[in-house]
Design a protein around this motif. Structure first.
Motif, short mmCIF file in Angstrom:
data_model
loop_
_atom_site.label_atom_id
_atom_site.label_comp_id
_atom_site.label_asym_id
_atom_site.label_seq_id
_atom_site.Cartn_x
_atom_site.Cartn_y
_atom_site.Cartn_z
N TYR A 126 -2.79 5.19 -3.35
CA TYR A 126 -2.53 3.77 -3.14
C TYR A 126 -1.10 3.60 -2.63
O TYR A 126 -0.17 4.20 -3.18
CB TYR A 126 -2.71 2.99 -4.44
N LEU A 127 -0.94 2.77 -1.61
CA LEU A 127 0.36 2.50 -0.98
C LEU A 127 0.63 1.01 -1.02
O LEU A 127 -0.24 0.21 -0.66
CB LEU A 127 0.32 2.97 0.48
N VAL A 128 1.83 0.61 -1.48
CA VAL A 128 2.24 -0.79 -1.44
C VAL A 128 3.36 -0.93 -0.42
O VAL A 128 4.26 -0.08 -0.35
CB VAL A 128 2.68 -1.32 -2.83
N TYR A 129 3.28 -1.98 0.40
CA TYR A 129 4.31 -2.26 1.39
C TYR A 129 4.30 -3.75 1.71
O TYR A 129 3.36 -4.47 1.35
CB TYR A 129 4.10 -1.43 2.66
N SER A 130 5.34 -4.19 2.39
CA SER A 130 5.46 -5.59 2.77
C SER A 130 5.47 -5.68 4.29
O SER A 130 6.04 -4.83 4.96
CB SER A 130 6.76 -6.16 2.20
#
Length: 154
Positions: A126-130
Motif C-alpha cells: 500500500y502506498l499513500v501520496y498526495s
C-alpha cells in the motif's frame, strides 16, 4: 477561467472512496481562533481485501480556514496496514488501484492510498501520496502485508 471552474465543480462532485474512522488525534500548534493544527490517526478497511485494515496518520490544518474547511493540509502522511483476520478477495485486484481517497484542500488536492500485489513475494503493498491538479508532491509512505494463513480460534 470558465473551464477551470467547471473542472473544479466536477472534482467536488466525485466520490472520494470509503470513509475512514478516526482513531485519535493530537494537537501540534495552538490557534487563538478556530481549531488547533493537529495530527489525526484514522483507520479504514480495504474494500476488496477482507482481513486488512490500514492506519493513516496525517496533518490537519486548523485556524479559521481549517475550521471552515478552506485550508490546504500538508502533503505528509504515514501509513501502516495490518492483517486483522483471514484475507480474502472480492473481485480482481488491479495494480495501482485506489483503495482510499480524501480531499486535503477545498478543490484541487487529494491524498490517496493505492494497492499493489507483489505476486513473487505473495504480499500486498500500500502506498499513500498526495496529488494536486497542477502539481503533486513526491512525499509518500509505503507499507506491506505478507499474505499468511490466519489461525482460527478453537
Amino acid at each position: 477561467m470558465r473551464r477551470l471552474l467547471l473542472i473544479a465543480a466536477a472534482m467536488m462532485a466525485l466520490p472520494l472512496g470509503a470513509a475512514a474512522e478516526e482513531i485519535g488525534q493530537v494537537s501540534t500548534v495552538f490557534k487563538w481562533v478556530g481549531p488547533n493544527d493537529k495530527i489525526v490517526v484514522e483507520a479504514f478497511d480495504d474494500p476488496k481485501v477482507a482481513g486488512v485494515t490500514c492506519y493513516l496518520s496525517r496533518a490537519k490544518t486548523g485556524g479559521v480556514k481549517g475550521g471552515l474547511g478552506l485550508a490546504e493540509d500538508r502533503a505528509e502522511a504515514s501509513i501502516a496496514c495490518r492483517q486483522v483476520g483471514a484475507i480474502s478477495f472480492s473481485g480482481e485486484l488491479k495494480d495501482g488501484e485506489e483503495v482510499f481517497r480524501e480531499r486535503t484542500s477545498l478543490v484541487f488536492k487529494t491524498m490517496q492510498v493505492v494497492r499493489f500485489f507483489d505476486e513473487k513475494r505473495n504480499t500486498l503493498v500500500y502506498l499513500v501520496y498526495s496529488d494536486r491538479i497542477i502539481e503533486g508532491s513526491p512525499q509518500n509512505a509505503v507499507t506491506a502485508i505478507p499474505i499468511l494463513p490466519w489461525a482460527q480460534a478453537r
